[in-house]
Write a protein that holds these residues in place. Structure first.
Motif, PDB file in Angstrom:
ATOM      1  N   ALA A  64       0.825  -1.206   0.000  1.00 35.13           N
ATOM      2  CA  ALA A  64       0.000   0.000   0.000  1.00 35.13           C
ATOM      3  C   ALA A  64       0.858   1.254   0.000  1.00 35.13           C
ATOM      4  CB  ALA A  64      -0.928  -0.013   1.209  1.00 35.13           C
ATOM      5  N   MET A  65       1.962   1.257   0.729  1.00 26.25           N
ATOM      6  CA  MET A  65       2.840   2.423   0.777  1.00 26.25           C
ATOM      7  C   MET A  65       3.560   2.641  -0.552  1.00 26.25           C
ATOM      8  SD  MET A  65       2.408   4.040   3.537  1.00 26.25           S
ATOM      9  CE  MET A  65       0.696   3.650   3.129  1.00 26.25           C
ATOM     10  N   ARG A  66       3.934   1.516  -1.232  1.00 28.33           N
ATOM     11  CA  ARG A  66       4.575   1.683  -2.545  1.00 28.33           C
ATOM     12  C   ARG A  66       3.607   2.341  -3.539  1.00 28.33           C
ATOM     13  NH1 ARG A  66       7.502  -3.132  -1.282  1.00 28.33           N
ATOM     14  NH2 ARG A  66       5.787  -4.455  -1.994  1.00 28.33           N
ATOM     15  N   ARG A  67       2.342   1.909  -3.526  1.00 25.11           N
ATOM     16  CA  ARG A  67       1.352   2.528  -4.422  1.00 25.11           C
ATOM     17  C   ARG A  67       1.134   3.986  -4.063  1.00 25.11           C
ATOM     18  NH1 ARG A  67      -1.481  -2.361  -3.438  1.00 25.11           N
ATOM     19  NH2 ARG A  67      -2.892  -1.235  -2.019  1.00 25.11           N
ATOM     20  N   TYR A  68       1.048   4.282  -2.799  1.00 26.44           N
ATOM     21  CA  TYR A  68       0.815   5.654  -2.319  1.00 26.44           C
ATOM     22  C   TYR A  68       1.965   6.578  -2.722  1.00 26.44           C
ATOM     23  CZ  TYR A  68      -0.022   9.458   1.010  1.00 26.44           C
ATOM     24  OH  TYR A  68      -0.234  10.682   1.600  1.00 26.44           O
ATOM     25  N   VAL A  69       3.188   6.150  -2.435  1.00 26.81           N
ATOM     26  CA  VAL A  69       4.359   6.985  -2.738  1.00 26.81           C
ATOM     27  C   VAL A  69       4.551   7.126  -4.244  1.00 26.81           C
ATOM     28  CG1 VAL A  69       6.873   7.101  -2.561  1.00 26.81           C
ATOM     29  CG2 VAL A  69       5.505   6.467  -0.563  1.00 26.81           C
ATOM     30  N   ARG A  70       4.280   6.066  -5.004  1.00 28.50           N
ATOM     31  CA  ARG A  70       4.425   6.144  -6.465  1.00 28.50           C
ATOM     32  C   ARG A  70       3.465   7.171  -7.047  1.00 28.50           C
ATOM     33  NH1 ARG A  70       3.179   1.264  -7.620  1.00 28.50           N
ATOM     34  NH2 ARG A  70       5.266   0.458  -7.130  1.00 28.50           N
ATOM     35  N   ARG A  71       2.235   7.193  -6.543  1.00 29.81           N
ATOM     36  CA  ARG A  71       1.255   8.173  -6.999  1.00 29.81           C
ATOM     37  C   ARG A  71       1.712   9.591  -6.697  1.00 29.81           C
ATOM     38  NH1 ARG A  71      -3.203   8.622  -9.850  1.00 29.81           N
ATOM     39  NH2 ARG A  71      -4.551   9.396  -8.156  1.00 29.81           N
ATOM     40  N   LEU A  72       2.271   9.785  -5.517  1.00 38.09           N
ATOM     41  CA  LEU A  72       2.763  11.122  -5.164  1.00 38.09           C
ATOM     42  C   LEU A  72       3.903  11.546  -6.085  1.00 38.09           C
ATOM     43  CD1 LEU A  72       2.769  10.989  -1.250  1.00 38.09           C
ATOM     44  CD2 LEU A  72       0.985  11.869  -2.772  1.00 38.09           C
ATOM     45  N   GLY A  73       4.822  10.626  -6.346  1.00 38.81           N
ATOM     46  CA  GLY A  73       5.948  10.955  -7.229  1.00 38.81           C
ATOM     47  C   GLY A  73       5.487  11.297  -8.629  1.00 38.81           C
ATOM     48  N   GLN A  74       4.527  10.543  -9.146  1.00 38.25           N
ATOM     49  CA  GLN A  74       4.018  10.817 -10.487  1.00 38.25           C
ATOM     50  C   GLN A  74       3.281  12.148 -10.564  1.00 38.25           C
ATOM     51  OE1 GLN A  74       1.621   7.345 -11.180  1.00 38.25           O
ATOM     52  NE2 GLN A  74       3.365   6.066 -11.827  1.00 38.25           N
ATOM     53  N   ALA A  75       2.710  12.596  -9.451  1.00 45.66           N
ATOM     54  CA  ALA A  75       1.993  13.878  -9.425  1.00 45.66           C
ATOM     55  C   ALA A  75       2.925  15.065  -9.248  1.00 45.66           C
ATOM     56  CB  ALA A  75       0.958  13.865  -8.307  1.00 45.66           C
ATOM     57  N   GLY A  76       4.229  14.819  -9.059  1.00 44.64           N
ATOM     58  CA  GLY A  76       5.181  15.911  -8.917  1.00 44.64           C
ATOM     59  C   GLY A  76       5.257  16.496  -7.525  1.00 44.64           C
ATOM     60  N   VAL A  77       4.805  15.764  -6.525  1.00 52.19           N
ATOM     61  CA  VAL A  77       4.905  16.252  -5.152  1.00 52.19           C
ATOM     62  C   VAL A  77       6.386  16.387  -4.786  1.00 52.19           C
ATOM     63  CG1 VAL A  77       4.477  15.641  -2.738  1.00 52.19           C
ATOM     64  CG2 VAL A  77       2.694  15.290  -4.461  1.00 52.19           C
ATOM     65  N   ALA A  78       6.742  17.526  -4.163  1.00 56.17           N
ATOM     66  CA  ALA A  78       8.147  17.796  -3.853  1.00 56.17           C
ATOM     67  C   ALA A  78       8.678  16.905  -2.739  1.00 56.17           C
ATOM     68  CB  ALA A  78       8.316  19.264  -3.485  1.00 56.17           C
ATOM     69  N   GLY A  79       7.861  16.634  -1.733  1.00 54.17           N
ATOM     70  CA  GLY A  79       8.299  15.813  -0.609  1.00 54.17           C
ATOM     71  C   GLY A  79       7.133  15.474   0.290  1.00 54.17           C
TER      72      GLY A  79
END
Length: 575
Positions: A64-79
C-alpha cells in the motif's frame, strides 16, 4: 531563490529530520499542504510538500505504501512530511522503504512542530523571494531607464543583457537587426529574422518563444499601432525568473516609448516635411532649407533621387484611365501639377541618422499593405545607414526623396528586384497581387526637384507598361522609343489607322501595307523601296497614291509618315 526542502530542513525552528530522498533536497517547494486523504493526488498541482499523520493510511503495509508513494511521485509532489507521535510513534519502515525506493524526500516532523508552522515558513520564504524579485525588478527598471536616457536603445540592450545574464537584440520593422548586446549576439539574432517576420504578422502585442532550454529566446513586438514598428529578442540559457521577467517587461515599455513618438511632434514634422517638398517642387530650394532646418541633414543640398511608388491596383486603374482618355488612342504624357508640384494628401515621414538604432517612425495612419511595407523597408535602410530620408504619402502614392547612391535608394532598387524575381519565378506569396510599382528619377540637385518629379512619373509610366516593379529614368532616356509602343491603347490606335489598308489587301487587290512599310523604311526612296518589293517604281507610286486615297491623308506630311511608321512598328509582332 524559492524555498527548497533543504532550506526547510535547515530551519532551526522546525526541527525536521530527513528519513529518505536526501539527494533531492534541492527540490523547490511551491507550497505546504496537509491532507489525510488516501489519494490526495487529484488535489495536487505539483511542487507541494505534503504533510500527513497517516490517519487514513495503512502505513505499515509495504504494498500500500509503494502505491501511495508512487502516486505522489508521479503527481510531482516535492516531498512528504510525516508527523510522529500522533498516530505512529515513529515513521513506519514500510513508508520509509517506499520513499527511498521512489526517491521521494521524506521528512520527519516532531510532535512539537505544528503543520501550521511549516506552512508559515514556506509562505514567508515565498513572500521573501517575491519581494526580492520585485525589488530587483524595480532596481532593474531604474537601471534600464537610466541607460535608455543616456545611451539610447543600444545602452538599454546592454543593461538588459546583463540583467537576464544573456543577450538582447532590437529588430526594425522589416525584421533586420538594428542593435544587439553583446556584439556577438547580432549573428544569433539575424538567424531569427524569419520568426520575427512571422511575429510581425500577428496583431500586437504579441510574443513568441523559440529554441530549447539551453538556448531559449523570447520575441516580443514593440509599438502600439496595428503594425509592429520593432521587435525585441531576449536570449537566455534557462526560463526567465520573476526578477528577469520584470526587467524584460520594463525594457519592452521603455523601447516602446523610444520607438513611439509623441503625436503632436510627429504631426508637426509631417507639416514641415510636406511644406519642404512643396517648396522644392515649386522651385524654392532656399525657402525649403529654411523651413527644414536640420531636420533632413544635408539631404536637400547633396544630389538626390526622387521616387514615386504606387500600388499595382492604382497603376492598373491609372493605365485604364489613360487608355480611355488618350486622344486617337495614344498614351497621354505624364500629368504634372502647376510648377511640377503635386498635391500631397498626407505628410512625410522623416528618418534621420539620430534614429539609426531605433525602429523607423511612421505617421499615425500609414499607407496600408504593400506601400506601407515598402516605406518600412526603405526607412529601415536609411535608419541603419544614418541617412536622412523624406517620405510623403500622396493619396494612393508614395513620394520619396533619397540621397543619390545611398542605402535608401539601393534598398528601393533591391526591393523592386526581389519583386520582379518572385514574379518571374512564380514564387510571389499567395494573395499578394498588389505589389508596388515605382519610377526613379535621375540624380538631381535642389533647383531641379520639379524635373526629377516629372522624370519619376515618366519612369513610373514606363514601369506600368512593361510590367516591372521599378524603372529608372536613365532607362527611359537611353532605351528605344519602340519599347514604349507596347501598350494596348497604342495598339488600338495602330489597328484603327491601318485597318482600311489591311481590308484592302485582304481582297487581293494589292499589298499596300507591305509597300508602305518598305517605302517608309527607305525614307521615301522609290527605286530602293521598289527593288526591295520586287516591283517597278511606277507600281509602287500607284500603291502609295492608293494609300493616300484610302486613308484620306497626304504622305507628304511628316507627321502622317511618323504616325504610320509607329503604327507599323506597334503592330509588327501581330502580323
Amino acid at each position: 531563490m524559492p524555498p527548497t526542502l533543504a532550506s526547510l530542513v535547515h530551519h532551526s525552528a522546525l526541527k525536521l529530520t530527513v528519513r529518505a530522498g536526501e539527494e533531492r533536497l534541492a527540490t523547490p517547494v511551491r507550497w505546504a499542504h496537509a491532507s489525510e486523504l488516501a489519494d490526495p493526488v487529484p488535489y495536487m498541482e505539483g511542487g507541494e510538500l505534503l504533510l500527513i499523520t497517516a490517519l487514513k493510511l495503512d502505513a505499515e503495509d509495504p504494498e500500500a505504501m509503494r502505491r501511495y508513494v508512487r502516486r505522489l511521485g508521479q503527481a510531482g509532489v516535492a516531498g512528504l512530511g510525516f508527523a510522529v507521535g500522533v498516530h505512529y510513534a515513529t515513521i513506519p519502515d514500510a513508508l520509509v522503504d517506499a520513499a527511498a525506493e521512489e526517491g521521494l524526500p521524506l521528512l520527519e516532523v516532531p510532535r512539537r512542530t505544528p503543520f501550521l508552522a511549516i506552512s508559515k515558513a514556506v509562505s514567508a520564504a515565498i513572500s521573501a523571494e517575491q519581494y526580492q524579485a520585485v525589488t530587483a525588478g524595480f532596481a532593474a527598471q531604474r537601471d534600464l531607464t537610466k541607460q535608455a536616457l543616456s545611451g539610447g536603445p543600444a545602452g538599454l540592450l546592454a543593461a538588459l543583457a546583463g540583467q537576464v545574464d544573456g543577450w538582447a537584440a532590437l529588430y526594425d520593422a522589416t525584421g533586420a537587426v538594428a542593435a544587439s548586446a553583446p556584439e556577438w549576439a547580432a549573428r544569433r539574432a539575424a538567424r531569427l529574422t524569419p520568426e520575427v517576420e512571422r511575429l510581425h504578422a500577428r496583431t500586437p502585442p504579441a510574443s513568441l518563444v523559440v529554441g530549447g532550454e539551453a538556448d531559449r529566446v523570447e520575441l516580443h513586438t514593440l509599438g502600439t499601432s496595428r503594425r509592429p514598428r520593432a521587435a525585441l529578442a531576449v536570449g537566455t540559457g534557462a526560463p526567465l525568473g520573476t526578477a528577469e521577467r520584470y526587467a524584460v517587461h520594463s525594457a519592452i515599455a521603455l523601447l516602446t516609448l523610444t520607438t513611439e513618438r509623441s503625436r503632436s511632434l510627429h504631426e508637426a514634422e509631417q507639416r514641415v516635411g510636406a511644406a519642404v517638398l512643396r517648396m522644392l517642387l515649386a522651385g524654392e530650394p532656399e525657402h525649403a532649407r529654411t523651413a527644414a532646418g536640420s531636420l533632413y541633414g544635408d539631404l536637400l543640398d547633396a544630389p538626390y533621387r526622387l521616387i514615386i511608388a504606387e500600388a499595382a491596383s492604382a497603376t492598373a486603374a491609372r493605365a485604364h484611365a489613360d487608355a480611355r482618355t488618350a486622344p486617337h488612342g495614344a498614351p497621354p504624357p505624364p500629368a504634372a501639377a502647376p510648377h511640377g508640384a503635386p498635391r500631397f494628401a498626407d505628410a512625410p515621414r522623416p528618418v534621420t541618422g539620430e534614429r539609426a538604432v531605433a525602429a523607423p517612425v511612421r505617421p499615425g495612419e500609414p499607407p496600408a499593405g504593400p506601400l506601407a511595407e515598402l516605406a518600412e523597408h526603405v526607412e529601415a535602410a536609411a535608419a541603419r545607414a544614418g541617412e536622412a530620408l523624406l517620405v510623403v504619402p500622396d493619396g494612393e502614392r508614395l513620394v520619396m526623396l533619397t540621397a543619390d547612391g545611398g542605402a535608401a535608394a539601393r534598398a528601393c532598387v533591391g526591393y523592386a528586384a526581389a519583386l520582379d524575381q518572385a514574379r518571374t519565378t512564380g514564387q510571389a506569396p499567395a494573395g499578394r497581387t498588389d505589389e508596388p510599382v515605382m519610377g526613379l528619377s535621375a540624380p538631381a540637385g535642389p533647383v531641379a526637384a520639379a524635373t526629377a518629379y516629372r522624370q519619376a512619373e515618366q519612369a513610373l509610366s514606363v514601369a506600368r507598361r512593361r510590367g516591372r516593379a521599378l524603372v529608372e529614368h536613365e532607362e527611359v532616356a537611353t532605351g528605344s522609343v519602340v519599347q514604349l509602343l507596347a501598350d494596348d491603347a497604342v495598339r488600338a490606335f495602330a489597328d484603327g489607322l491601318l485597318r482600311a489598308l489591311r481590308e484592302h489587301d485582304a481582297t487581293g487587290r494589292g499589298d499596300l501595307v507591305a509597300s508602305l512599310r518598305a517605302w517608309l523604311s527607305r525614307h521615301g526612296q522609290w527605286d530602293a523601296a521598289a527593288a526591295e518589293l520586287g516591283v517597278h517604281r511606277h507600281t509602287l507610286r500607284y500603291r502609295m497614291r492608293r494609300v493616300e486615297e484610302i486613308l484620306g491623308r497626304s504622305l507628304d506630311d511628316p507627321d502622317v509618315r511618323m504616325e504610320l511608321w509607329l503604327a507599323l512598328k506597334a503592330t509588327s509582332g501581330t502580323e
